[in-house]
Structures are given as structure tokens and as C-alpha cells.
Motif scaffolding. Sequence first.
Motif, PDB file in Angstrom:
ATOM      1  N   THR A   1       0.836  -1.206   0.000  1.00 55.66           N
ATOM      2  CA  THR A   1       0.000   0.000   0.000  1.00 55.66           C
ATOM      3  C   THR A   1       0.865   1.248   0.000  1.00 55.66           C
ATOM      4  OG1 THR A   1      -1.708  -1.174   1.259  1.00 55.66           O
ATOM      5  CG2 THR A   1      -1.835   1.229   1.226  1.00 55.66           C
ATOM      6  N   ASP A   2       1.883   1.260   0.832  1.00 56.13           N
ATOM      7  CA  ASP A   2       2.781   2.410   0.897  1.00 56.13           C
ATOM      8  C   ASP A   2       3.519   2.606  -0.422  1.00 56.13           C
ATOM      9  OD1 ASP A   2       2.008   2.829   3.507  1.00 56.13           O
ATOM     10  OD2 ASP A   2       3.783   1.866   4.388  1.00 56.13           O
TER      11      ASP A   2
ATOM     12  N   GLU B   1      -7.090   7.131  -7.007  1.00 53.99           N
ATOM     13  CA  GLU B   1      -5.794   6.866  -6.385  1.00 53.99           C
ATOM     14  C   GLU B   1      -5.956   5.910  -5.202  1.00 53.99           C
ATOM     15  OE1 GLU B   1      -3.772  10.511  -5.483  1.00 53.99           O
ATOM     16  OE2 GLU B   1      -4.246  11.400  -7.433  1.00 53.99           O
ATOM     17  N   ALA B   2      -6.979   6.145  -4.404  1.00 49.84           N
ATOM     18  CA  ALA B   2      -7.222   5.279  -3.244  1.00 49.84           C
ATOM     19  C   ALA B   2      -7.587   3.869  -3.675  1.00 49.84           C
ATOM     20  CB  ALA B   2      -8.331   5.875  -2.380  1.00 49.84           C
ATOM     21  N   LEU B   3      -8.319   3.727  -4.777  1.00 50.26           N
ATOM     22  CA  LEU B   3      -8.647   2.399  -5.287  1.00 50.26           C
ATOM     23  C   LEU B   3      -7.381   1.623  -5.635  1.00 50.26           C
ATOM     24  CD1 LEU B   3     -11.716   3.067  -7.630  1.00 50.26           C
ATOM     25  CD2 LEU B   3     -11.702   1.685  -5.545  1.00 50.26           C
ATOM     26  N   ALA B   4      -6.464   2.277  -6.311  1.00 51.92           N
ATOM     27  CA  ALA B   4      -5.209   1.609  -6.678  1.00 51.92           C
ATOM     28  C   ALA B   4      -4.424   1.211  -5.441  1.00 51.92           C
ATOM     29  CB  ALA B   4      -4.378   2.521  -7.580  1.00 51.92           C
ATOM     30  N   GLU B   5      -4.383   2.087  -4.461  1.00 47.03           N
ATOM     31  CA  GLU B   5      -3.653   1.783  -3.234  1.00 47.03           C
ATOM     32  C   GLU B   5      -4.294   0.626  -2.476  1.00 47.03           C
ATOM     33  OE1 GLU B   5      -3.548   5.520  -1.186  1.00 47.03           O
ATOM     34  OE2 GLU B   5      -2.518   6.512  -2.857  1.00 47.03           O
ATOM     35  N   SER B   6      -5.629   0.595  -2.455  1.00 50.17           N
ATOM     36  CA  SER B   6      -6.319  -0.506  -1.771  1.00 50.17           C
ATOM     37  C   SER B   6      -6.014  -1.835  -2.440  1.00 50.17           C
ATOM     38  CB  SER B   6      -7.832  -0.262  -1.768  1.00 50.17           C
ATOM     39  OG  SER B   6      -8.172   0.841  -0.961  1.00 50.17           O
ATOM     40  N   PHE B   7      -6.086  -1.880  -3.762  1.00 47.94           N
ATOM     41  CA  PHE B   7      -5.812  -3.132  -4.464  1.00 47.94           C
ATOM     42  C   PHE B   7      -4.361  -3.549  -4.307  1.00 47.94           C
ATOM     43  CE2 PHE B   7      -9.964  -2.728  -6.289  1.00 47.94           C
ATOM     44  CZ  PHE B   7     -10.329  -4.024  -6.590  1.00 47.94           C
TER      45      PHE B   7
END
Length: 351
Positions: free
Chosen positions: A17-18, A38-44
Motif C-alpha cells: 500500500t505504501d 488513487e485510493a482504489l489503486a492503493e487498496s488493491f
Amino acid sequence: MDSWYQAAVAAIDRQATDAARARQASLTKPPGSLGRLEALAESFAGWQGRALPVLGRIDVCVFAADHGVAAQGVSAFPQAVTGQMLSNFAAGGAAVNVLAREHGAHLAVVDVGTLGIQAQPFGVIEQRLAPGTDDFTRGPAMSQALLAAALQIGRDRVDAGSSLFIGGEMGIGNTTAASAVLAALLVVEPAEVVGRGTGIDDPTLARKANVVADGLARHAPGWRGLAEPERCVRILADVGGLEIAALTGSMIAAAQAGVPVLVDGFITTVAALAACRLNPGVRDWLLFAHRSAETGHGRVLAALEAEPILDLGMCLGEGSAAVLAVSIVRSALALHAGMASFEDAGVDDGR
């Protein structure tokens, strides 16, 4: 009752995630300019354990069941429509069929408890536990054993190799059952969460709210003093539905297997709330597709602190809006992987 549903969920990879967050900061755009993409990509990234996640196999499972409470006249359609819609799913004519084809998702339809069809449509998976639930205004909707079996059916539909799981539902009377479960879990008045479902008129809406109130009045004394998850188990058995239980089991199993879940509308979100009451760790693996036009959906989203991806005024069910939202998820991951960094593009990042 086997308490498999209380086993720990998979761990999220915080390093991935980081790393994904750091990549987002390096891409040729102002910080945060892609908003929730952006948050979707980080979550996945955290779910998949890699900085550049990819959307592989998408599994959609529609669970179908009937409800004894439909005898109270709470729907605009007769119960026969549940079986007729199974045939429509099998023939590829429902909205979720079209959207699954459009987005390359694998669709399964499971009969977990319909009233019974003389000839099961080809392609429908028959795991019928009972000819629907019983009328919860007269007694429990189902036994503890039946609930356990329905949870297990949902559990068995999850493939650990999937990139994403989407649950859908079909069953005349199921917004009534979902409203009863929600009102019980949140301890709110039925009128606050009961909606028009299949498009009922005002007199039917009032009757539906009264039916839910009658069911809660009958069963609520048996829930007093119970701690979670036992209270949730009792609520699901007393006023729930077989397809709602299957959805609940599938979401818990997905989280345990490390498969994120894209939650559809009102009924599936009520099942998601139940899943989180049975196993709080499930919440970290849930992504919410849309804000339904159904009355109670806002309440259950708020209870889960969920911000859905879409708000299109939809209230069809079937998993349809969740499959539609796949295009947004896919675009988020494509942008994350495909955009150039400031360094790669030779663009001044302003620092």
C-alpha cells in the motif's frame, strides 16, 4: 453451529500500500488530482501484495431464494417471478448477464432456496436448501441448521484465485427480509429503513413497514442480552433470507481467502453489515459499488462508514451496479500502472 466465520481474515500488505502511494505521488499529475481513483489503486495494492496490482479473474455469483413473508403482500410482483428470473439469468437476458459479458466477469447463478421449479434451467447451480424461508411474522424464517447451510453455500462459492468477488441476489420479498435484518442490527424503527423494493405503492409500503415491525416484535425478545456475533446469528435466522445468508458467508470467506469484495446495493450491503458483525475484520476487504435508491441503503452505508463509487439512482440488485463499477476499478488500476512518472517523462514536478 460451526463458527468458521469467526476465523481471522487475510492480512493486508501495508508495504505494498505504501509503495503504491509513493508511486501515485510520482506520477505526472498534481497530488490527489485523480481523487478516489488513487485510493482504489492503493487498496488493491494492499489486497494483492504488490505495488502494481492487476485485475484478473472477476467472479460474480447471484444467489436466488424465496421468502415466506411475501405472503403478507409486501411486493409488487408474485413469488413466481423468482423462478422466472432464474430462467432469464440462465438465458443470459438479465442486466447482470449483459454487464458481466461487457466487463469479462465470470457469472454463476445459485438456487439456494426457491419455491421450486419443475425443471431447473440449464446453467443454474441447484443447491436448494428449502422452498424458501418461512413467514417471519409467524415464526423464525429458518432454523439455525438451515442458516449454517446457507452460510456454507456462500463460503463454497469463493475462489481464492479470484481478483474480485461480487455477490448478487434475486428473490421476491428480499427487501423486506433485508429491512428486518437491518432494523434489528441497527436497532432502528422499521419505517426508517423500509423502502419501495420492486416499486410498491404507498399502501403496500405502509403494510411492508408494519410487517417488518410485527416480525421484530415477535423475535426481538430472544435477542436481548446477546453479544455479537450470536445476536447477529439469531437475527439472520429469525428474519433473514437464505440468499442473504449465502451472501454473508461469501463475503466472510472472501476476506479470509484474501479476495476483495465489491458490494452491490441494499440487500448485499445489509449482508455485508451482517458479515462484519460476525467477523469485524471483513470490513477491510470490502469496496462499495454504488448508493442505491432504496430507502435503507444510506443507513447501512453510514453504519459501515462506506463511500460508494457510483450514485446513479439504481436499485435493481442482481449485482448489476457492482459489475458496472468494475469499469471504474479497471480504469483506476490502468492509470496507476500506465501513467509516466515526472522523472520518466522529464516533467518538472514543481519541487
